[in-house]
Design a protein around this motif. Structure first.
Motif, PDB file in Angstrom:
ATOM      1  N   LYS A  53      -3.568 -13.008   0.555  1.00 58.38           N
ATOM      2  CA  LYS A  53      -4.151 -11.793   1.152  1.00 58.38           C
ATOM      3  C   LYS A  53      -4.663 -10.804   0.106  1.00 58.38           C
ATOM      4  O   LYS A  53      -5.323  -9.828   0.458  1.00 58.38           O
ATOM      5  CB  LYS A  53      -3.108 -11.097   2.041  1.00 58.38           C
ATOM      6  N   GLY A  54      -4.334 -11.012  -1.168  1.00 51.93           N
ATOM      7  CA  GLY A  54      -4.764 -10.093  -2.222  1.00 51.93           C
ATOM      8  C   GLY A  54      -4.008  -8.777  -2.199  1.00 51.93           C
ATOM      9  O   GLY A  54      -4.562  -7.725  -2.530  1.00 51.93           O
ATOM     10  N   VAL A  55      -2.731  -8.839  -1.822  1.00 49.22           N
ATOM     11  CA  VAL A  55      -1.916  -7.625  -1.726  1.00 49.22           C
ATOM     12  C   VAL A  55      -0.586  -7.834  -2.456  1.00 49.22           C
ATOM     13  O   VAL A  55      -0.248  -8.946  -2.852  1.00 49.22           O
ATOM     14  CB  VAL A  55      -1.620  -7.255  -0.246  1.00 49.22           C
ATOM     15  N   VAL A  56       0.143  -6.733  -2.612  1.00 50.42           N
ATOM     16  CA  VAL A  56       1.536  -6.780  -3.052  1.00 50.42           C
ATOM     17  C   VAL A  56       2.333  -5.938  -2.072  1.00 50.42           C
ATOM     18  O   VAL A  56       1.782  -5.061  -1.396  1.00 50.42           O
ATOM     19  CB  VAL A  56       1.735  -6.249  -4.496  1.00 50.42           C
ATOM     20  N   LYS A  57       3.630  -6.195  -1.998  1.00 52.03           N
ATOM     21  CA  LYS A  57       4.522  -5.368  -1.191  1.00 52.03           C
ATOM     22  C   LYS A  57       5.312  -4.478  -2.129  1.00 52.03           C
ATOM     23  O   LYS A  57       5.887  -4.956  -3.109  1.00 52.03           O
ATOM     24  CB  LYS A  57       5.491  -6.229  -0.371  1.00 52.03           C
ATOM     25  N   LEU A  58       5.321  -3.189  -1.837  1.00 50.26           N
ATOM     26  CA  LEU A  58       6.131  -2.241  -2.581  1.00 50.26           C
ATOM     27  C   LEU A  58       7.361  -1.946  -1.747  1.00 50.26           C
ATOM     28  O   LEU A  58       7.247  -1.518  -0.599  1.00 50.26           O
ATOM     29  CB  LEU A  58       5.347  -0.944  -2.836  1.00 50.26           C
ATOM     30  N   LYS A  59       8.521  -2.177  -2.320  1.00 51.83           N
ATOM     31  CA  LYS A  59       9.767  -2.010  -1.575  1.00 51.83           C
ATOM     32  C   LYS A  59      10.675  -1.057  -2.330  1.00 51.83           C
ATOM     33  O   LYS A  59      10.943  -1.259  -3.509  1.00 51.83           O
ATOM     34  CB  LYS A  59      10.449  -3.360  -1.403  1.00 51.83           C
ATOM     35  N   LYS A  60      11.131  -0.020  -1.625  1.00 51.66           N
ATOM     36  CA  LYS A  60      12.118   0.912  -2.194  1.00 51.66           C
ATOM     37  C   LYS A  60      13.482   0.378  -1.833  1.00 51.66           C
ATOM     38  O   LYS A  60      13.816   0.218  -0.666  1.00 51.66           O
ATOM     39  CB  LYS A  60      11.912   2.314  -1.623  1.00 51.66           C
ATOM     40  N   LYS A  61      14.276   0.096  -2.844  1.00 52.47           N
ATOM     41  CA  LYS A  61      15.546  -0.587  -2.645  1.00 52.47           C
ATOM     42  C   LYS A  61      16.510   0.182  -1.746  1.00 52.47           C
ATOM     43  O   LYS A  61      17.142  -0.397  -0.880  1.00 52.47           O
ATOM     44  CB  LYS A  61      16.187  -0.848  -4.001  1.00 52.47           C
ATOM     45  N   ASP A  62      16.647   1.481  -1.930  1.00 48.79           N
ATOM     46  CA  ASP A  62      17.645   2.257  -1.195  1.00 48.79           C
ATOM     47  C   ASP A  62      17.138   2.850   0.104  1.00 48.79           C
ATOM     48  O   ASP A  62      17.842   3.630   0.738  1.00 48.79           O
ATOM     49  CB  ASP A  62      18.184   3.387  -2.081  1.00 48.79           C
ATOM     50  N   ALA A  63      15.935   2.533   0.493  1.00 52.70           N
ATOM     51  CA  ALA A  63      15.373   3.089   1.724  1.00 52.70           C
ATOM     52  C   ALA A  63      14.705   1.960   2.498  1.00 52.70           C
ATOM     53  O   ALA A  63      14.462   0.891   1.967  1.00 52.70           O
ATOM     54  CB  ALA A  63      14.350   4.182   1.397  1.00 52.70           C
ATOM     55  N   GLN A  64      14.411   2.219   3.725  1.00 47.95           N
ATOM     56  CA  GLN A  64      13.713   1.221   4.533  1.00 47.95           C
ATOM     57  C   GLN A  64      12.209   1.393   4.358  1.00 47.95           C
ATOM     58  O   GLN A  64      11.473   1.519   5.327  1.00 47.95           O
ATOM     59  CB  GLN A  64      14.123   1.365   6.005  1.00 47.95           C
ATOM     60  N   VAL A  65      11.777   1.437   3.115  1.00 49.59           N
ATOM     61  CA  VAL A  65      10.366   1.606   2.797  1.00 49.59           C
ATOM     62  C   VAL A  65       9.844   0.289   2.248  1.00 49.59           C
ATOM     63  O   VAL A  65      10.374  -0.229   1.273  1.00 49.59           O
ATOM     64  CB  VAL A  65      10.154   2.730   1.749  1.00 49.59           C
ATOM     65  N   GLU A  66       8.830  -0.245   2.908  1.00 47.45           N
ATOM     66  CA  GLU A  66       8.149  -1.448   2.423  1.00 47.45           C
ATOM     67  C   GLU A  66       6.713  -1.340   2.885  1.00 47.45           C
ATOM     68  O   GLU A  66       6.455  -1.310   4.072  1.00 47.45           O
ATOM     69  CB  GLU A  66       8.805  -2.715   2.972  1.00 47.45           C
ATOM     70  N   ILE A  67       5.809  -1.209   1.929  1.00 44.59           N
ATOM     71  CA  ILE A  67       4.402  -1.088   2.290  1.00 44.59           C
ATOM     72  C   ILE A  67       3.596  -2.160   1.568  1.00 44.59           C
ATOM     73  O   ILE A  67       3.955  -2.603   0.483  1.00 44.59           O
ATOM     74  CB  ILE A  67       3.832   0.314   1.991  1.00 44.59           C
TER      75      ILE A  67
END
Length: 104
Positions: free
Chosen positions: A70-84
């Motif tokens: 897809k030409g993307v990466v996922k950014l994930k914050k370890k201590d939060a429910q953040v994944e974009i």
């Protein structure tokens, strides 16, 4: 329970697979933006999560076969429910913005 080893690393560039050249490119982009980053190339997702947890690394840049396609990466914050999901070309700017945004 093992004691947490604190690291200055802000970002773990996680390549779920075996693409060393992609890992080197992405971590180099982080270094160019003055982010403290390291890389891990391994086919097992659990190894990536274990590394971030063990060393207290707050952000993970996750790339697997689906993201590469897809030409993307996922950014994930370890201590939060953040994944974009962001385009690979924009991930460093977005990561810098997220890191510098005060957490509420």
């Amino acid at each position: 329970m093992a004691e947490l080893q604190v690291s200055e690393t802000q970002v773990l560039v996680s390549i779920v697979g075996d693409d060393i050249s992609l890992a080197a490119k992405l971590v180099s982009m982080c270094w160019d933006a003055k982010l403290k980053a390291e890389l891990l190339v391994n086919k097992r997702l659990s190894k990536h999560l274990d590394r971030a947890n063990e060393f207290g690394i707050p952000w993970i840049v996750m790339v697997g076969e689906e993201e590469i396609t897809k030409g993307v990466v996922k950014l994930k914050k370890k201590d939060a429910q953040v994944e974009i999901e962001v385009p690979t070309s924009d991930f460093v700017d977005e990561l810098v913005r997220l890191i510098n945004t005060p957490q509420s």
